[in-house]
Enzyme design. Structure first.
Site, PDB file in Angstrom:
ATOM      1  N   SER A 251       2.257 -12.820 -12.270  1.00  0.00           N
ATOM      2  CA  SER A 251       2.590 -12.695 -10.846  1.00  0.00           C
ATOM      3  C   SER A 251       1.770 -11.612 -10.143  1.00  0.00           C
ATOM      4  O   SER A 251       1.303 -11.829  -9.027  1.00  0.00           O
ATOM      5  CB  SER A 251       4.084 -12.418 -10.678  1.00  0.00           C
ATOM      6  OG  SER A 251       4.842 -13.554 -11.002  1.00  0.00           O
ATOM      7  N   THR A 294      13.070 -12.058 -12.245  1.00  0.00           N
ATOM      8  CA  THR A 294      12.948 -13.023 -13.338  1.00  0.00           C
ATOM      9  C   THR A 294      13.973 -12.682 -14.411  1.00  0.00           C
ATOM     10  O   THR A 294      14.866 -11.865 -14.206  1.00  0.00           O
ATOM     11  CB  THR A 294      11.499 -13.050 -13.860  1.00  0.00           C
ATOM     12  OG1 THR A 294      11.360 -14.091 -14.821  1.00  0.00           O
ATOM     13  CG2 THR A 294      11.090 -11.729 -14.490  1.00  0.00           C
ATOM     14  N   LYS A 298      18.405 -12.948 -12.671  1.00  0.00           N
ATOM     15  CA  LYS A 298      18.486 -13.803 -11.489  1.00  0.00           C
ATOM     16  C   LYS A 298      19.918 -14.017 -10.995  1.00  0.00           C
ATOM     17  O   LYS A 298      20.160 -14.073  -9.781  1.00  0.00           O
ATOM     18  CB  LYS A 298      17.833 -15.159 -11.764  1.00  0.00           C
ATOM     19  CG  LYS A 298      16.319 -15.093 -11.938  1.00  0.00           C
ATOM     20  CD  LYS A 298      15.731 -16.477 -12.111  1.00  0.00           C
ATOM     21  CE  LYS A 298      14.209 -16.394 -12.244  1.00  0.00           C
ATOM     22  NZ  LYS A 298      13.599 -17.737 -12.326  1.00  0.00           N
ATOM     23  N   ASP A 335      12.580 -20.818  -6.700  1.00  0.00           N
ATOM     24  CA  ASP A 335      12.453 -21.694  -7.874  1.00  0.00           C
ATOM     25  C   ASP A 335      12.790 -23.126  -7.476  1.00  0.00           C
ATOM     26  O   ASP A 335      12.234 -24.091  -8.004  1.00  0.00           O
ATOM     27  CB  ASP A 335      13.412 -21.248  -8.982  1.00  0.00           C
ATOM     28  CG  ASP A 335      12.927 -20.004  -9.715  1.00  0.00           C
ATOM     29  OD1 ASP A 335      11.707 -19.747  -9.696  1.00  0.00           O
ATOM     30  OD2 ASP A 335      13.767 -19.293 -10.307  1.00  0.00           O
TER      31      ASP A 335
END
Length: 507
Positions: A251, A294, A298, A335
């Protein structure tokens, strides 16, 4: 104080020739370098290197260091020999000499001044076990040594340790602050933003825990930020990804590439957050504007928000947070977008049958996305109670493991971390892959053991890269309000994964 460039390349090698070669490479990327004389294997190699340096002193800010073994270095000679190495380095053109605090006791300031002239003195403190509780006392002790500048480097056992360290840099031009260890890795970069006179990055050989290579450090810090050689200022916006583990994440590469291409004065860093409390306590002090969430946070993150997007609340998991005025946290789930974009290109969702493996935060997003798209969703998890809970919430069904190989699915989606680099593994056996398409949310490696097994059986596969990029693009656009350079973001992720695959193949 140390010149225009606050990124200090660390040069460490066993021979004079190798040190010379590495120094030349370093100075192509930065004009400030630390010379680790203690890494040279014997007095002869040290003398040879300093002779080369004296004859061809580069136009650069050079910092000579000869750290003793007790101070975390490799030098095992006498105190007199250590001083002599630094004295010769000063004569060879080094503008600074780093003297560890342990050596200061028996080396009076007046004598140091004479021995090391014309170089200036940086007195350094290292603690490789912890961050000392009374950092102000450590700083005061160093400043009383008569040094021109001081350096405090300490192992961080938490993000809060790093926050305490970085406070020492604010408003001081003569302090070098170095958070060490995995928990301090992101803070090493932020030390520049907080005002540290230097940040260290090795050209090749790491010399302290938590270091990032000079090439990666320079690329990350300078890209798209024309505000000075070091690139970071208090105006630089800070974004993050948090998780445990998180070191594997691409990321930062993907998001920083987008910031650079869109000329945003922003940086994105990875924080290992063992607990949410540890990270959230740093959001205000570090000036964090937004962050990605992550595994394994979450679902818990949803309970820590001030407010969130209705869809994220319905899903019951958050992977994107915006820090609003007053430090208020607002959450989203991208997501959901990632799953839809990755699957709907290959499968007509309405009327399809999809099996999800797992019942965590990523599975929750997938279950809601696919059920809303008209798919009949089945969920299997090692913890049946979680599968049943998610199935009730999303309008899906929980399925037992024994039914998987007997039932046909249009798609099977792995939402678990099983198969993640470097651990490997597969959540299902090859014989259980009774489907048309297998998708893995894991993107590292691009081809997991699950996808490899599917391909061998002639089943179409979807790499986690598709979802990873799609959800990351959505995050970036939420944070900035701009259109993300999606093609470039996908390209750098695939390039990094291909390079990693080539390295693994050569082993």
């Amino acid at each position: 104080m140390f010149g225009a460039n606050r990124i200090c390349g660390v040069v460490a090698a066993g021979t004079a020739l190798e040190m010379t070669r590495l120094l030349k490479r370093t100075l192509r990327q930065t004009s400030t370098a630390e010379l680790r004389l203690d890494y040279l294997r014997n007095p002869r190699e040290r003398a040879a290197f300093l002779a080369i340096l004296a004859k061809h002193t580069p136009r650069a800010t050079l910092i000579a260091t000869c750290r003793s073994h007790r101070g975390g270095g490799r030098f095992r000679g006498t105190a007199a020999a250590q001083r002599e190495a630094l004295r010769l380095a000063a004569r060879a053109g080094c503008e600074w000499c780093d003297v560890e605090v342990e050596a200061v006791r028996d080396w009076p300031a007046a004598q140091r001044l004479r021995d090391l002239r014309p170089a200036r003195v940086l007195v350094s403190f290292h603690d490789f076990r912890r961050t000392p509780p009374n950092l102000s006392a450590v700083a005061l002790r160093l400043e009383r040594s008569g040094a021109d500048a001081i350096k405090i480097a300490a192992e961080c056992r938490s993000i809060q340790d790093a926050v305490r360290l970085l406070k020492l840099a604010r408003g001081r031009k003569n302090r070098v602050i170095v958070p060490m260890g995995e928990m301090g890795q992101a803070a090493r970069v932020l030390a520049l933003r907080e005002g540290s006179a230097l940040a260290y990055a090795p050209i090749e050989t790491p010399t302290a825990p938590g270091q990032t290579s000079l090439q990666e450090f320079t690329r990350m810090v300078r890209a798209g930020r024309p505000s000075g050689a070091s690139g970071l200022t208090r105006q630089t916006r800070v974004y993050a990804v948090i998780g445990d583990p998180v070191a594997h994440s691409l990321s930062p590469l993907m998001q920083n590439t987008a910031f650079a291409l869109r000329h945003q004065n922003a940086i994105y860093l990875a924080f290992r957050a063992i607990t949410l409390r540890d990270f959230l306590g740093a959001v205000g002090p570090l000036g964090i504007s937004g962050f990605s969430v992550t595994l394994p946070h979450k679902e818990e993150m949803l309970r820590r928000l001030d407010d969130c997007d209705p869809l994220a609340r319905e899903i019951g998991a958050v992977n994107t947070v915006v820090v609003r005025s007053g430090g208020r946290l607002y959450g989203y789930n991208t997501d959901y977008v990632g799953v839809l974009r990755a699957l709907e290109r290959r499968v007509r969702l309405a009327g399809s049958c999809v099996l999800l493996l797992g019942a965590g935060g990523a599975a929750r997003a997938a279950a809601f996305a696919l059920a809303r798209g008209g798919a009949a969703v089945s969920i299997w998890s090692r913890r049946p109670e979680r599968a049943h809970s998610l199935a009730r919430a999303a309008g899906a069904e929980a399925i037992e493991r024994g039914r998987i190989g007997k039932q046909h699915f249009d798609a099977i989606v792995n939402c678990t971390p099983v198969g993640l680099h470097p651990h490997g593994g597969s959540p299902l056996r090859a014989a259980e892959l009774n489907c048309r398409i297998v998708m893995d949310m894991i993107y590292r490696p691009r081809e997991t053991e699950l996808l490899r097994a599917a391909r061998r059986r002639g089943i179409e596969t979807i790499s986690g890269v598709d979802m990873f990029v799609a959800q990351g693009v959505a995050q970036w656009e939420i944070w900035t309000g701009l259109r993300a350079p999606e093609a470039a973001m996908r390209r750098v992720v695939n390039q990094a994964l291909r390079q990693e695959e080539r390295k693994l193949a050569r082993r």
